[in-house]
Design a protein around this motif. Structure first.
Motif, PDB file in Angstrom:
ATOM      1  N   ALA A  83      16.451  12.828 -34.643  1.00  0.00           N
ATOM      2  CA  ALA A  83      15.096  13.376 -34.600  1.00  0.00           C
ATOM      3  C   ALA A  83      15.109  14.732 -33.912  1.00  0.00           C
ATOM      4  CB  ALA A  83      14.163  12.412 -33.877  1.00  0.00           C
TER       5      ALA A  83
ATOM      6  N   GLY B 292      15.865  17.383 -36.035  1.00  0.00           N
ATOM      7  CA  GLY B 292      14.815  17.656 -37.021  1.00  0.00           C
ATOM      8  C   GLY B 292      14.882  16.801 -38.269  1.00  0.00           C
ATOM      9  N   GLU B 293      15.701  15.767 -38.245  1.00  0.00           N
ATOM     10  CA  GLU B 293      15.782  14.922 -39.436  1.00  0.00           C
ATOM     11  C   GLU B 293      14.480  14.137 -39.599  1.00  0.00           C
ATOM     12  OE1 GLU B 293      19.273  12.554 -39.893  1.00  0.00           O
ATOM     13  OE2 GLU B 293      20.574  14.114 -39.045  1.00  0.00           O
ATOM     14  N   GLU B 294      13.861  14.349 -40.737  1.00  0.00           N
ATOM     15  CA  GLU B 294      12.497  13.843 -40.895  1.00  0.00           C
ATOM     16  C   GLU B 294      12.402  12.332 -40.831  1.00  0.00           C
ATOM     17  OE1 GLU B 294       9.828  15.234 -43.664  1.00  0.00           O
ATOM     18  OE2 GLU B 294      10.181  17.357 -43.305  1.00  0.00           O
TER      19      GLU B 294
ATOM     20  N   VAL C 185      12.423  11.271 -37.278  1.00  0.00           N
ATOM     21  CA  VAL C 185      11.163  11.630 -36.630  1.00  0.00           C
ATOM     22  C   VAL C 185      10.069  10.658 -37.023  1.00  0.00           C
ATOM     23  CG1 VAL C 185       9.368  13.384 -36.484  1.00  0.00           C
ATOM     24  CG2 VAL C 185      11.765  14.075 -36.427  1.00  0.00           C
ATOM     25  N   ALA C 186      10.005  10.358 -38.311  1.00  0.00           N
ATOM     26  CA  ALA C 186       8.960   9.464 -38.795  1.00  0.00           C
ATOM     27  C   ALA C 186       9.093   8.092 -38.160  1.00  0.00           C
ATOM     28  CB  ALA C 186       9.027   9.358 -40.315  1.00  0.00           C
TER      29      ALA C 186
ATOM     30  N   ARG D 227       8.038   8.295 -34.557  1.00  0.00           N
ATOM     31  CA  ARG D 227       6.604   8.520 -34.445  1.00  0.00           C
ATOM     32  C   ARG D 227       5.843   7.214 -34.712  1.00  0.00           C
ATOM     33  NH1 ARG D 227       5.482  14.076 -36.548  1.00  0.00           N
ATOM     34  NH2 ARG D 227       6.167  14.608 -34.436  1.00  0.00           N
TER      35      ARG D 227
END
Lengths: 408, 408
Positions: free
Chosen positions: B297, B300-302, B305-306, B309
């Motif tokens: 994350a 910046g790996e989406e 992150v998702a 989150r």
DNA sequence: CGATCATTCTTAAGGTACTGAACTAAGTTA
DNA sequence: TAACTTAGTTCAGTACCTTAAGAATGATCG
């Protein structure tokens, strides 16, 4: 000339001893030394002071255990009285209670929605005077008035409540206004918080117990009492169990959050569901309609039973949340809604806790219905006054102390 | 011949003053009289006693405000030390901390799954001796050992913990065994509870604040501190925020309930979700895998992150529940998981509280990441010992007192 | 039935913790 | 330098609680 405030000196010892006597009902001095952290002489002198003040009376003797028979002590219920006023949408419920939390008089007036706050205050004061006269209680023995209402409160300013149902009351200095009108100290608090304290005080709950009172009236809330002290939190708004999130994608609540327990399983939801299910309701206020649903369930109407059972599941999850966060050993169901339908809710809550309480291997959580459920909030309001005057606590009582100091 | 236990006499005043000094960092006697409920002479004598015991030192003078300059006081960090041991699946993390909660030494050993409890106890004791020698701390100044672990505990019997991950330890009298092995008093507690106290003690949190520490390690829990006192509940199992029910129809949790926050949004769930999303994980223990997700994350790996989150949303709802029940003014995120990914969780939790906290009109709830998050539990274990010895509390400390009494 | 013992509660003496009042100490202000 | 301000201490008094001893009351037993 300041009348001497009773019980305000010798704080810790008086308060502790009195509290043990209250919880025990009847107790000897020797047992007091065992249950308190005081020595026999201290208990003796403190008890004498309590007797001199009229708060405690000797009531005969207990059985001998091989020597002198112990003298038994009890609270003197008629020594002091307090007035509790519960402001709610359905109306203003008031009670006069004695030291033991027993109701001496009760009266109810129409709701507060239509009148301006100053008028309401005058009416409350007049009613108090009338009723004190009616039951012939010496006003000198009335130590104060507790006023409780639902919703978030701003207690530090001695202002009153802000809930969307009581807009008119925002920014009205209720406590000081009522103090001026009636000439007695006034304490302000949340209804569920008060109900919990009332349960502790009038329900003879053990001094050391960790318990919460789930209060269901027109809304759903909770009061928390730990070691005999009300848990207030940083702004006296602790215990908002009705706004626990039980469904992150649930419907919007008036509080701004989603999936609140109150929206999913509170009284309004029960009434709405009953309406949807085609039950005939008079369409009065929430509690009246809820009462009809409860009666229908009592008659065995399946739709009503199903609706209430559904509500009970949400209440049970609230109880679970409180129990897990606070490691409770007791949950009391109180308030008018549980007075009507508690017998249906209780087993659901108890079973849920037995199955899901986190520390259940260590101890169980008992679930009870309050014996004073209908007037729990008003009795609790009395207890606020009684405890703050007779058994004041150091920590957590900030708000009450502020109010008392300002009102003395 | 019993060595005199320092700080155990003159309880209330010493404890109160010391606590204010600790929270303030640097403070003069005059400020102490303002912040405490004591008079100037009392503060003076109490401070002198603290200085005589070496717990407090004078450190120069403050600025004059028109008269004599105030003498500034501080804790003497090197006056006492405590040892904290954190038992967890990933390993045994230990720290030696000084009075201020600063880490003086730290060591980590492999997990406890493979060995028998008596062997582990011997190893812990040996490690403590070695490390005390290594950093040359006078053993006389070490006042005790705090041992913390996840899961429900049976503290009243001085037994240890019962979690499905620590079956071997059920019914093993950890505290007494370790006391015998090391010759110091041993306190036992929940890791999240300890972390909260550690945050209070080492994080210089105000004496009057109402706060909870959300602890995420291999599980999710919370510790609650009210007015400087740990909230323990009836069996020291308070604060189980990881087992709040956030979805009544959710997946089964090992605790027996459904839809627990830990299952829906805890570290294991993060790891599982990452696995499902195809992220490459080494497949180590939960925390190691969680760390990889956090790093992904961070890059910046989406997908990562998702996932985080999503987890944060559940954590936020836990924080909301705690805040609404306890009327908090502060939530601290701590523990190794938040040490790794706290910057992602914090804004989600803060925004959620800003939008949904019930009493937000009255005050906001601050959210912080602990500065000691990685070792929070072990530092908390130290704080247990430090507080129980130096600033003991009357209520709510039952379990600790039992342990101390048995261990002295 | 009277001597002894057990238990409950009180009295007496002493210690500790805290406070108000007065004082010393050490700066600032004019 | 004199007057004032603020910080901290000394001292004597008070309130509260404890230990030790005693008084009251009832049970037990030769």
């Amino acid at each position: 000339m300041p009348r001497q405030r009773l019980g305000t000196d010798h704080l810790s010892s008086q308060a502790a001893i009195l509290d043990i006597i209250r919880a025990a009902g009847t107790i000897s001095r020797v047992e007091l030394t065992q249950q308190s952290s005081f020595s026999a002489p201290t208990v003796s002198t403190v008890v004498r002071r309590l007797i001199d003040e009229g708060l405690v009376v000797e009531v005969g003797h207990g059985e001998s255990t091989g020597g002198k028979r112990p003298t038994l002590l009890q609270l003197n219920p008629a020594a002091r009285f307090a007035i509790g006023v519960h402001l709610d949408h359905g109306g203003i419920t008031s009670v006069l209670s004695d030291l033991a939390g027993t109701i001496v008089a009760r009266w109810k007036r129409p709701g507060i929605g239509s009148q301006e706050p100053p008028e309401v205050v005058d009416r409350i004061a007049a009613d108090i005077r009338d009723n004190l006269a009616r039951v012939a209680v010496d006003p000198e023995r009335v130590i104060g008035v507790g006023v409780v209402a639902p919703g978030p409160i701003f207690q530090h300013t001695r202002m009153t409540l802000t809930s969307p149902f009581m807009e008119r009351w925002t920014d009205f200095p209720l406590a000081s206004a009522l103090e001026d009108a009636i000439g007695l100290p006034v304490l302000l608090d949340n209804d569920a918080t008060a109900a919990a304290l009332g349960e502790y005080w009038a329900g003879a709950i053990d001094v050391r117990s960790t318990f919460a009172a789930l209060y269901m009236g027109s809304g759903l809330g909770a009061g928390i009492v730990l070691d005999g002290t009300v848990l207030r939190g940083s702004s006296s708004n602790a215990g908002e169990a009705g706004h626990l999130c039980l469904d992150m994608n649930g419907p919007q609540c008036w509080c701004g959050a989603r999936g609140c327990a109150e929206v999913l399983g509170g009284p309004q939801r029960v009434v709405d569901a009953a309406h949807d299910a085609g039950l005939a309701l008079t369409g009065g206020d929430v509690l009246q309609d809820f009462a009809e649903v409860a009666r229908a369930a009592g008659r065995g109407e399946e739709a009503a039973v199903a609706i209430l059972r559904d509500s009970a599941r949400y209440v049970a999850v609230c109880a679970q949340a409180l129990a897990n966060v606070l490691d409770l050993d007791l949950v009391v169901l109180t308030g008018p809604a549980f007075a009507l339908a508690g017998s249906l809710y209780l087993p659901v809550v108890q079973q849920h806790l037995d199955a899901t309480f986190f520390a259940r291997e260590s101890h169980s959580v008992e679930v009870l219905i309050s014996s004073n459920a209908p007037e729990a909030a008003a009795i609790g309001a009395c207890s606020l006054v009684l405890q703050s005057e007779l058994s004041p606590r150091r920590p957590g009582l900030r708000a009450v102390e502020v109010a008392l100091a300002a009102g003395s």
